[in-house]
Scaffold this active site. Structure first.
Site, PDB file in Angstrom:
ATOM      1  N   GLY A  48      12.285  35.999  19.862  1.00  0.00           N
ATOM      2  CA  GLY A  48      12.756  38.019  19.852  1.00  0.00           C
ATOM      3  C   GLY A  48      12.268  37.957  18.344  1.00  0.00           C
ATOM      4  O   GLY A  48      11.373  37.434  18.353  1.00  0.00           O
ATOM      5  N   GLU A  49      13.534  38.521  17.846  1.00  0.00           N
ATOM      6  CA  GLU A  49      13.016  39.212  16.149  1.00  0.00           C
ATOM      7  C   GLU A  49      13.993  38.037  15.862  1.00  0.00           C
ATOM      8  O   GLU A  49      15.442  38.870  15.644  1.00  0.00           O
ATOM      9  CB  GLU A  49      13.119  40.621  16.373  1.00  0.00           C
ATOM     10  CG  GLU A  49      11.859  41.548  15.482  1.00  0.00           C
ATOM     11  CD  GLU A  49      10.922  40.658  14.903  1.00  0.00           C
ATOM     12  OE1 GLU A  49      10.287  40.766  15.822  1.00  0.00           O
ATOM     13  OE2 GLU A  49      10.175  40.575  13.757  1.00  0.00           O
ATOM     14  N   CYS A  80      10.517  30.019  18.825  1.00  0.00           N
ATOM     15  CA  CYS A  80       9.797  30.849  17.887  1.00  0.00           C
ATOM     16  C   CYS A  80      10.965  32.083  17.404  1.00  0.00           C
ATOM     17  O   CYS A  80      10.956  30.579  16.185  1.00  0.00           O
ATOM     18  CB  CYS A  80       9.383  32.177  19.020  1.00  0.00           C
ATOM     19  SG  CYS A  80       8.084  33.007  18.594  1.00  0.00           S
ATOM     20  N   ARG A 107       6.002  33.339   9.287  1.00  0.00           N
ATOM     21  CA  ARG A 107       6.601  33.489   9.843  1.00  0.00           C
ATOM     22  C   ARG A 107       5.644  34.195  10.705  1.00  0.00           C
ATOM     23  O   ARG A 107       3.896  34.797   9.764  1.00  0.00           O
ATOM     24  CB  ARG A 107       7.658  34.943   9.615  1.00  0.00           C
ATOM     25  CG  ARG A 107       9.065  34.271  10.063  1.00  0.00           C
ATOM     26  CD  ARG A 107       9.805  35.864   9.783  1.00  0.00           C
ATOM     27  NE  ARG A 107       9.653  36.882  10.454  1.00  0.00           N
ATOM     28  CZ  ARG A 107      10.197  37.938  10.580  1.00  0.00           C
ATOM     29  NH1 ARG A 107      10.755  38.325   9.757  1.00  0.00           N
ATOM     30  NH2 ARG A 107       9.918  39.096  11.665  1.00  0.00           N
ATOM     31  N   ILE A 137       3.691  33.971  21.125  1.00  0.00           N
ATOM     32  CA  ILE A 137       3.763  35.293  21.011  1.00  0.00           C
ATOM     33  C   ILE A 137       4.330  35.757  19.089  1.00  0.00           C
ATOM     34  O   ILE A 137       5.382  35.833  18.855  1.00  0.00           O
ATOM     35  CB  ILE A 137       4.900  36.112  21.199  1.00  0.00           C
ATOM     36  CG1 ILE A 137       4.029  35.689  23.400  1.00  0.00           C
ATOM     37  CG2 ILE A 137       5.035  38.033  21.661  1.00  0.00           C
ATOM     38  CD1 ILE A 137       5.235  36.094  23.791  1.00  0.00           C
ATOM     39  N   ARG A 138       3.156  36.162  18.200  1.00  0.00           N
ATOM     40  CA  ARG A 138       3.665  36.386  17.456  1.00  0.00           C
ATOM     41  C   ARG A 138       4.679  35.613  16.634  1.00  0.00           C
ATOM     42  O   ARG A 138       5.506  35.511  15.836  1.00  0.00           O
ATOM     43  CB  ARG A 138       3.888  38.214  16.669  1.00  0.00           C
ATOM     44  CG  ARG A 138       3.357  39.344  17.025  1.00  0.00           C
ATOM     45  CD  ARG A 138       4.037  40.561  17.237  1.00  0.00           C
ATOM     46  NE  ARG A 138       4.465  40.526  15.324  1.00  0.00           N
ATOM     47  CZ  ARG A 138       5.940  40.979  14.732  1.00  0.00           C
ATOM     48  NH1 ARG A 138       6.761  40.994  16.062  1.00  0.00           N
ATOM     49  NH2 ARG A 138       6.305  41.037  13.721  1.00  0.00           N
ATOM     50  N   HIS A 175       6.377  29.990  23.524  1.00  0.00           N
ATOM     51  CA  HIS A 175       7.820  30.297  24.377  1.00  0.00           C
ATOM     52  C   HIS A 175       7.226  29.181  25.858  1.00  0.00           C
ATOM     53  O   HIS A 175       7.053  29.460  26.808  1.00  0.00           O
ATOM     54  CB  HIS A 175       7.869  31.883  24.870  1.00  0.00           C
ATOM     55  CG  HIS A 175       7.323  32.868  24.147  1.00  0.00           C
ATOM     56  ND1 HIS A 175       8.606  33.263  23.855  1.00  0.00           N
ATOM     57  CD2 HIS A 175       6.828  32.684  22.307  1.00  0.00           C
ATOM     58  CE1 HIS A 175       9.390  34.217  22.520  1.00  0.00           C
ATOM     59  NE2 HIS A 175       8.297  33.654  21.728  1.00  0.00           N
ATOM     60  N   GLU A 177       9.717  29.007  28.358  1.00  0.00           N
ATOM     61  CA  GLU A 177      10.647  29.431  29.055  1.00  0.00           C
ATOM     62  C   GLU A 177       8.914  30.721  29.965  1.00  0.00           C
ATOM     63  O   GLU A 177       9.407  30.914  31.248  1.00  0.00           O
ATOM     64  CB  GLU A 177      11.456  31.000  29.070  1.00  0.00           C
ATOM     65  CG  GLU A 177      11.022  32.097  28.161  1.00  0.00           C
ATOM     66  CD  GLU A 177      10.840  31.519  26.499  1.00  0.00           C
ATOM     67  OE1 GLU A 177      10.469  30.678  26.213  1.00  0.00           O
ATOM     68  OE2 GLU A 177      11.134  32.844  26.089  1.00  0.00           O
TER      69      GLU A 177
HETATM   70  N1  GLN Z   1       7.375  37.419  14.999  1.00  0.00           N
HETATM   71  C1  GLN Z   1       9.011  37.267  15.539  1.00  0.00           C
HETATM   72  C2  GLN Z   1      10.223  36.671  14.063  1.00  0.00           C
HETATM   73  O1  GLN Z   1       9.232  36.574  13.010  1.00  0.00           O
HETATM   74  C3  GLN Z   1       9.249  36.284  16.430  1.00  0.00           C
HETATM   75  C4  GLN Z   1       8.513  36.410  17.877  1.00  0.00           C
HETATM   76  C5  GLN Z   1       8.489  35.558  18.815  1.00  0.00           C
HETATM   77  O2  GLN Z   1       9.622  35.435  19.091  1.00  0.00           O
HETATM   78  N2  GLN Z   1       7.979  35.561  20.219  1.00  0.00           N
HETATM   79  O3  GLN Z   1      11.384  36.632  14.436  1.00  0.00           O
END
Ligand code: GLN
Length: 192
Positions: A48-49, A80, A107, A137-138, A175, A177
């Site tokens: 997530g973030e 992540c 990050r 993903i990022r 990820h 999942e």
């Molecule tokens: N870019 C997100 C962060 O810095 C992490 C991305 C993710 O969990 N897919 O928190």
């Protein structure tokens, strides 16, 4: 493991619940501090973030009780953003996390065009090594292992470490999942 708590304040938690259900493990969503209990057998910190998650955990008074569980030896899988929350050092940002896992992460470190990609990674477990799918993903990159007890658990072809194990903690850049393969969950569930 009978019941796994899945942090459910933000991010990709539902897919983790589905994966564990496939393995016959029940889950409970952790949305507020009263959901956190001693009776949990494991904990998942989803993607997530991380900045948002860290802020919400404090606002909801969930940070301290979770930190106590993590540091008490409960098996934890952080993916992540979850890895960022577990990391002891974050190179390019100030995310106030648990700092329980002795790694340094950066990050959003897989570059702009490569921000999201799918690849095959090598899982090195005690029962042998095998290829697994890995979706990024990022993603945060694991830049350094800060304790000799931190073991590389997942590696990419170029040698990048995409997952580690340290005592009760597993931290992954990707990820699990989002793919069918359940090997990572088996690793998590088999922690004694
Ligand atoms: N870019 C997100 C962060 O810095 C992490 C991305 C993710 O969990 N897919 O928190």
């Amino acid at each position: 493991m009978k019941k796994v708590g899945v942090l459910a304040v933000q991010g990709a938690f539902v897919e983790h619940e589905q994966r564990l259900a496939q393995l016959g493990v029940s889950t409970t969503e952790l949305r507020q501090s009263s959901d956190i209990s001693e009776s949990l057998d494991g904990l998942i910190l989803p993607g997530g973030e991380s900045t948002v998650q860290s802020k919400l955990l404090r606002e909801l008074n969930m940070f301290e009780p979770l930190r106590e569980l993590i540091d008490s030896g409960l098996p934890v899988l952080g993916t992540c953003a979850g890895l960022i929350l577990l990391a002891r050092e974050i190179e390019n940002d100030a995310v106030d996390g648990f700092a329980s896992l002795p790694v340094r992460v950066q990050r959003n470190a897989y570059g702009r065009q490569l921000g999201s990609f799918h690849t095959v990674a090598r899982l090195n477990s005690t029962d042998g090594s095998r290829d697994i799918p890995a979706t990024f993903i990022r993603a945060p990159r694991i830049e350094a292992l800060l304790d000799k007890e931190v073991q590389p658990l997942v590696e990419l072809e170029d040698g990048t470490i995409a997952g580690v194990r340290y005592k009760n903690l597993i931290g992954l850049s990707f990820h699990p999942e989002l793919d069918e393969d359940l090997s990572i969950y088996e690793q998590f569930l088999s922690y004694e």
